[in-house]
Write an enzyme that holds these catalytic residues in place. Structure first.
Site, PDB file in Angstrom:
ATOM      1  N   GLU A  66      -5.862  -3.281  12.422  1.00 38.51           N
ATOM      2  CA  GLU A  66      -5.516  -4.073  11.232  1.00 38.51           C
ATOM      3  C   GLU A  66      -6.488  -5.235  11.054  1.00 38.51           C
ATOM      4  O   GLU A  66      -6.906  -5.555   9.942  1.00 38.51           O
ATOM      5  CB  GLU A  66      -4.080  -4.597  11.315  1.00 38.51           C
ATOM      6  CG  GLU A  66      -3.021  -3.523  11.529  1.00 38.51           C
ATOM      7  CD  GLU A  66      -3.101  -2.348  10.567  1.00 38.51           C
ATOM      8  OE1 GLU A  66      -3.533  -2.549   9.407  1.00 38.51           O
ATOM      9  OE2 GLU A  66      -2.754  -1.219  10.975  1.00 38.51           O
ATOM     10  N   GLU A  98      -9.987   4.018   6.096  1.00 35.59           N
ATOM     11  CA  GLU A  98      -9.194   4.433   7.261  1.00 35.59           C
ATOM     12  C   GLU A  98     -10.034   5.140   8.326  1.00 35.59           C
ATOM     13  O   GLU A  98      -9.923   4.847   9.512  1.00 35.59           O
ATOM     14  CB  GLU A  98      -8.004   5.290   6.838  1.00 35.59           C
ATOM     15  CG  GLU A  98      -6.977   4.550   5.963  1.00 35.59           C
ATOM     16  CD  GLU A  98      -6.467   3.260   6.582  1.00 35.59           C
ATOM     17  OE1 GLU A  98      -6.656   3.020   7.788  1.00 35.59           O
ATOM     18  OE2 GLU A  98      -5.871   2.447   5.828  1.00 35.59           O
ATOM     19  N   GLU A 137       0.859  -1.186   0.000  1.00 31.34           N
ATOM     20  CA  GLU A 137       0.000   0.000   0.000  1.00 31.34           C
ATOM     21  C   GLU A 137       0.892   1.232   0.000  1.00 31.34           C
ATOM     22  O   GLU A 137       1.880   1.259   0.727  1.00 31.34           O
ATOM     23  CB  GLU A 137      -0.905   0.030   1.236  1.00 31.34           C
ATOM     24  CG  GLU A 137      -1.915   1.165   1.152  1.00 31.34           C
ATOM     25  CD  GLU A 137      -2.888   1.212   2.349  1.00 31.34           C
ATOM     26  OE1 GLU A 137      -2.742   0.415   3.278  1.00 31.34           O
ATOM     27  OE2 GLU A 137      -3.782   2.055   2.318  1.00 31.34           O
ATOM     28  N   GLY A 173       2.745   2.106  11.081  1.00 36.60           N
ATOM     29  CA  GLY A 173       2.476   1.259  12.237  1.00 36.60           C
ATOM     30  C   GLY A 173       2.309  -0.197  11.855  1.00 36.60           C
ATOM     31  O   GLY A 173       2.933  -1.088  12.437  1.00 36.60           O
ATOM     32  N   ALA A 174       1.473  -0.460  10.854  1.00 38.13           N
ATOM     33  CA  ALA A 174       1.204  -1.838  10.460  1.00 38.13           C
ATOM     34  C   ALA A 174       0.395  -1.846   9.176  1.00 38.13           C
ATOM     35  O   ALA A 174      -0.072  -0.794   8.730  1.00 38.13           O
ATOM     36  CB  ALA A 174       0.420  -2.551  11.555  1.00 38.13           C
ATOM     37  N   MET A 175       0.217  -3.046   8.612  1.00 37.93           N
ATOM     38  CA  MET A 175      -0.457  -3.137   7.323  1.00 37.93           C
ATOM     39  C   MET A 175      -1.363  -4.359   7.263  1.00 37.93           C
ATOM     40  O   MET A 175      -0.964  -5.466   7.627  1.00 37.93           O
ATOM     41  CB  MET A 175       0.621  -3.185   6.213  1.00 37.93           C
ATOM     42  CG  MET A 175       0.060  -3.324   4.820  1.00 37.93           C
ATOM     43  SD  MET A 175      -0.946  -1.875   4.372  1.00 37.93           S
ATOM     44  CE  MET A 175      -2.108  -2.658   3.272  1.00 37.93           C
ATOM     45  N   GLU A 176      -2.566  -4.143   6.743  1.00 39.62           N
ATOM     46  CA  GLU A 176      -3.653  -5.125   6.808  1.00 39.62           C
ATOM     47  C   GLU A 176      -3.680  -6.144   5.673  1.00 39.62           C
ATOM     48  O   GLU A 176      -4.755  -6.655   5.342  1.00 39.62           O
ATOM     49  CB  GLU A 176      -4.983  -4.370   6.833  1.00 39.62           C
ATOM     50  CG  GLU A 176      -5.380  -3.671   5.506  1.00 39.62           C
ATOM     51  CD  GLU A 176      -5.033  -2.185   5.429  1.00 39.62           C
ATOM     52  OE1 GLU A 176      -4.122  -1.746   6.138  1.00 39.62           O
ATOM     53  OE2 GLU A 176      -5.669  -1.473   4.625  1.00 39.62           O
ATOM     54  N   ASN A 177      -2.553  -6.488   5.059  1.00 34.70           N
ATOM     55  CA  ASN A 177      -2.539  -7.467   3.957  1.00 34.70           C
ATOM     56  C   ASN A 177      -3.430  -8.664   4.282  1.00 34.70           C
ATOM     57  O   ASN A 177      -3.435  -9.160   5.398  1.00 34.70           O
ATOM     58  CB  ASN A 177      -1.118  -7.977   3.737  1.00 34.70           C
ATOM     59  CG  ASN A 177      -0.096  -6.874   3.817  1.00 34.70           C
ATOM     60  OD1 ASN A 177      -0.152  -5.934   3.042  1.00 34.70           O
ATOM     61  ND2 ASN A 177       0.796  -6.963   4.789  1.00 34.70           N
TER      62      ASN A 177
HETATM   63  N1  0A1 Z   1      -3.247   0.791   5.799  1.00 33.62           N
HETATM   64  C1  0A1 Z   1      -2.339   0.879   6.893  1.00 33.62           C
HETATM   65  C2  0A1 Z   1      -1.425   2.020   6.832  1.00 33.62           C
HETATM   66  C3  0A1 Z   1      -0.265   1.945   5.927  1.00 33.62           C
HETATM   67  C4  0A1 Z   1      -0.205   2.778   4.840  1.00 33.62           C
HETATM   68  C5  0A1 Z   1       0.917   2.833   4.046  1.00 33.62           C
HETATM   69  C6  0A1 Z   1       1.964   2.005   4.368  1.00 33.62           C
HETATM   70  O1  0A1 Z   1       3.111   2.050   3.627  1.00 33.62           O
HETATM   71  C7  0A1 Z   1       3.429   3.183   2.982  1.00 33.62           C
HETATM   72  C8  0A1 Z   1       1.909   1.151   5.419  1.00 33.62           C
HETATM   73  C9  0A1 Z   1       0.783   1.113   6.195  1.00 33.62           C
HETATM   74  C10 0A1 Z   1      -3.158   1.125   8.139  1.00 33.62           C
HETATM   75  O2  0A1 Z   1      -4.025   1.986   8.145  1.00 33.62           O
HETATM   76  O3  0A1 Z   1      -2.938   0.486   9.135  1.00 33.62           O
HETATM   77 ZN    ZN Z   2      -5.781   1.538   8.566  1.00 36.42          ZN
END
Ligand code: 0A1
Ligand code: ZN
Length: 886
Positions: free
Chosen positions: A293, A315, A116, A256-260
């Site tokens: 996440e 978000e 992302e 912080g983290a990523m929701e893959n």
């Molecule tokens: N979607 C994630 C946030 C996120 C966005 C970008 C990133 O890399 C550039 C990493 C994480 C969240 O809202 O937790």
């Molecule tokens: Zn998020």
């Protein structure tokens, strides 16, 4: 990129097969995708790709010659395609050289991805946009000895050793997903396993992976995950869908983290928690981020965004969900106050800055710059207002309808609002302005009173923001109460039950949803009047209860009324806010005028002394007695000298420290605990109350004689068993008198050596020094930037030093010679060539120049101009350009 230019993609993707061959100095990626053309007119295929070495390209297994496609630095295009075809592309990438941490990269010995928003295009040529979805099969091939763990989204279907002694694993994700949710991980990791039984009785395997030495610190995250899964079922009816849910902790991560899908990747700072390496705040953050996440699996993954202008759709909604979860797990009032505090200091500042943008922006240059507090926190407030206006039951029905309607699809914020309207029948036309207009609305309130009649005159307006000189009227939910002389709620059902007979007259629609004495008004015009008759003498209006809308309120009222609210209101937010107002105005006015602040702190500290041992009560008292932050006070008084205000804050602290010394001492004695560390509500509240009291006490002691507060803090530093106390004590020791320099360097060394094995605590070692607001610390900050353990390539470490310095250390960051701005600009430019996303984030404090006095404004702009001139990335260019336009 412009919202108005949105066009659906001309092809559908039936499947995507990826093979990653991971070698020591490069990785080869083969992707095979089945395309189907949606209409006959459109027959040019465009794929995104950046920094890729293209090895080969074939359609239906026939290699293309170079005149059959065109490729430039961001795109690959092919024309004259059949209706259905299979495209195979081989690219070579260099993860070990990827310092931007976007796409496939290395963190230590571990390989991981961050896709992302637009990282997938750094892996292979692909339609890298959220509205294009496909089913992914991922195969990883790598040295079998080096990679004990090889993960991708979905379910593992094959794991074998090949004839040349390499390990080959294949994962299949049965759900359609956009490329930004793709993930893989390969490394030698330990795992913590558990499981969860869903509402419908399915058993889900839960796994958290980390470096082996950190695996014991993953239990809090695991417990949080199980609580989040149960809560999402009961509060939103959302059940998990795959058979496994995995979290991997990595040390180098931009956010912080990523929701893959099924394979969340986390910054270690949002997973690991142990008493000696994580503070109370970190425990709460881990719980909140794990939940955030996880909740994305529905609000983000099952229903994703049509385009990145809709980012707040996932978000804002997900922040609202995680905030409700944290409120339910801990204290609702305390969580609300913390959220409002962040919103008013960070988001309001953004909304008043040259970088202000609507919750749904209409254009951007670099999407990474739009992961902002406006998209996240203001977006969450917009969802909160909808939930307030619809009421709990209708809001739940509307989210059910939204999930149902758009499951498996890519939606817009408009789709979300329509679901709310369809269920409730409330007309949300003027409410939509919250999505399209930037800026924080202002509500001016004038109160007049004749006998038993109160008239409230309300007027709304919104300051101009970039490209939006004038604004249309917002639909603002305003919650109002009335507090009688003895602290009773006098409005609505509660009022009637308490024996009051009060009537409200207004043109506005309003509701009386709960029996708690709060009326909810729909303020959807420019100006209006509310009259309340039958008001008993000396009752006080309680305005914007629960912070029912993200607005600035100007409501001139006496300190006597504020004191009444601060001590008696039944609404936690209003109590805190009234206290902040009294304390804030004391900071900005001459030192002699402290009588109301003193009366307030006297009452509150006495309540604290006699309070029952209850987490909520203690935590609320601690927040009400905390002086407002210097930047919040500055934003209420733009253009004032920030260092003067910071000094005013310190003066009030020491004066009250002396005046109420006995109470502070008693609070410390009552709340400091010798029992082993626990991160539960009451223990956290006791620690915050005792730290607060020690702050007053220490400031008072220092005023009496330099160095006299040393023992107070050093005693805590020495005997505590947890990082919360130790970090507090460490940071306060460093702030004391310069004559203690030698003693301080012993403590600095001691803290360093104790925790050297933990990267996260070493981050704190840097951040406490960076935030140490003693004049003349810049040379030490510069020294830390060349310290062997400082590493610009590690985002946590870079933020610990640079962002803390720029956002916390007002005294030294804003020194009047501008040298700190120059230092920060130097570091930002260095960072730009390594990690543009991070460089652009670290630059944000400089873009808030408008809140400072004119001298500082000029020097901040000088640094911004230099960054603009010398930067390489479009990330930094966008931020500096926009911030210099105003
Ligand atoms: N979607 C994630 C946030 C996120 C966005 C970008 C990133 O890399 C550039 C990493 C994480 C969240 O809202 O937790
Ligand atoms: Zn998020």
């Amino acid at each position: 990129m412009r919202l108005e230019d949105y066009q659906p993609y001309s092809f559908e993707l039936e499947s995507t097969d990826l093979t990653f061959d991971i070698r020591a100095d490069h990785t080869d990626v083969e992707s095979t995708t089945s395309f189907r053309r949606k209409n006959d007119e459109q027959n040019e295929l465009e794929l995104d790709g950046i920094d890729l070495e293209l090895l080969s390209i074939a359609i239906d297994n026939r290699p293309l010659t170079s005149n059959e496609y065109s490729v430039d630095s961001t795109k690959l295009s092919i024309v004259d395609l059949p209706e259905r075809f299979k495209l195979t592309i081989q690219t070579r990438i260099y993860p070990q050289a990827n310092t931007a941490l976007e796409g496939l990269y290395r963190s230590g010995d571990l390989y991981c991805t961050q896709c992302e928003a637009e990282g997938f295009r750094k892996i292979t040529y692909y339609p890298d946009r959220p509205d294009v979805q496909s089913k992914f099969t991922t195969t990883l091939v790598a040295d079998s000895g080096q990679f004990g763990v090889m993960l991708a989204n979905g379910n593992l279907i094959r794991d074998e050793i090949t004839s040349d002694n390499r390990r080959r694993v294949t994962w299949v994700d049965p759900f359609n997903k956009p490329s930004y949710l793709f993930a893989l991980v390969a490394g030698n990791l330990a795992v913590l396993e558990d499981n969860f039984t869903t509402l419908s009785g399915r058993n889900i395997a839960l796994r958290i992976y980390s470096e082996p030495h950190n695996i014991d610190a993953c239990t809090h995250a695991m417990e949080s995950l199980k609580r989040a899964m149960a809560w999402d079922e009961s509060a939103f009816g959302r059940e998990y869908d795959l058979d496994t849910f995995m979290i991997v902790a990595v040390e180098d991560f931009n956010m912080g983290a990523m929701e893959n899908k099924g394979l969340n990747i986390f910054n270690t700072s949002c997973v690991l928690a142990s008493p000696s390496t994580a503070t109370d705040a970190a425990y709460l953050r881990v719980e909140g981020v794990v939940a955030h996440e996880y909740f994305h699996n529905w609000s983000g993954n099952r229903v994703t965004c049509r385009d990145w202008f809709q980012l707040s759709l996932k978000e804002g909604f997900t922040v609202f969900r995680d905030s409700e979860f944290s409120a339910a797990m801990n204290s609702r009032n305390v969580k609300r106050i913390q959220d409002v505090d962040v919103l008013r200091t960070a988001q309001f500042a953004e909304d008043a800055s040259p970088l202000a943008h609507p919750v749904r922006p209409t254009s951007y240059i670099e999407i990474s710059n739009f992961y902002t507090t406006t998209i996240y926190e203001k977006g969450a407030e917009v969802v909160r207002m909808l939930s307030t206006m619809l009421g709990q039951d209708n809001f739940r029905s509307a989210t059910d309808l939204y999930f149902d309607r758009h499951d498996g699809g890519a939606a817009t914020t408009e789709d979300f609002v329509v679901a709310m309207e369809d269920v409730s029948g409330v007309n949300l036309d003027r409410f939509r302005n919250w999505y399209s207009q930037a800026g924080t609305p202002v509500i001016e309130v004038e109160e007049s009173r004749i006998n038993d009649l109160i008239t409230l005159h309300l007027k709304q307006s919104c300051p101009p923001s970039p490209n939006q000189p004038s604004k249309s009227t917002f639909h603002i939910p305003i919650s109002i109460g009335l507090i009688s002389i003895d602290g009773q709620d006098a409005l609505g059902q509660a009022g009637a039950a308490n024996g009051f007979d009060i009537h409200v007259h207004t043109d506005l629609n309003f509701e009386n949803p709960n029996a708690d004495g709060t009326l909810a008004f729909h303020f959807d015009c420019e100006e209006t009047t509310i009259t309340i008759s039958g008001v008993p003498p000396k009752s006080v209006v309680s305005f914007l209860r629960g912070f029912s809308a993200p607005v600035n309120v100007t409501f001139p009222r006496s300190n006597t009324d504020l004191l009444h609210l601060a001590t008696l209101d039944t609404d936690g937010f209003v109590r805190w806010d009234a206290a902040q107002k009294i304390l804030g105005s004391t900071i900005t006015t001459p030192a002699s005028d402290t009588q109301f602040a003193k009366a307030l702190l006297q009452k509150l500290s006495r309540s604290a002394v006699s309070a029952a041992d209850d987490g909520e009560t203690k935590a609320l008292l601690a927040s009400a007695m905390t002086l407002p932050s210097t930047l919040y006070v500055l934003d209420q008084n733009p253009g004032r000298d920030v260092i003067e205000l910071d000094g005013g804050r310190d003066r009030l602290l020491s004066e009250m420290g002396i005046a109420l010394e006995d109470s502070w001492e008693e609070i410390v004695n009552q709340n400091i605990s010798d029992s082993p560390y626990h991160a539960d509500g009451i223990s956290i509240a006791r620690r915050s109350l005792s730290h607060l009291a020690m702050d007053y006490l220490g400031a008072g002691l220092e005023k009496r004689g330099p160095g006299t507060a040393w023992d107070l803090y050093y005693d805590l530093y020495r005997r505590c068993d947890n990082l919360t106390d130790r970090l507090f004590a460490f940071s306060r020791l460093l702030r004391l008198e310069a004559s203690l320099a030698e003693k301080k360097s012993v403590v600095i060394q001691d803290f360093h050596d104790r925790f050297n094995a933990s990267a996260l605590v070493t981050d704190k070692w840097f951040s406490v020094q960076a935030g140490c607001k003693v004049s003349g610390t810049l040379p030490r900050i510069v020294e830390l930037a060349t310290h062997p353990e400082f590493d610009l390539q590690n985002p946590n470490r870079a933020r610990a030093l640079l962002s803390t310095f720029a956002t916390v250390n007002h005294r030294e960051f804003h020194r009047s010679d501008g040298k700190s701005y120059t230092f920060l600009a130097d570091q930002i430019l260095k960072l730009d060539s390594l990690n543009p996303q991070l460089a652009s984030r670290v630059c944000i404090p400089l873009t808030r120049w408008q809140r400072f006095d004119s001298g500082r404004q000029e020097r901040m702009k000088d640094s911004l101009e230099r960054i603009q001139r010398d930067c390489q990335s479009k990330d930094l260019r966008e931020v500096t350009q926009k911030s210099l336009v105003a």
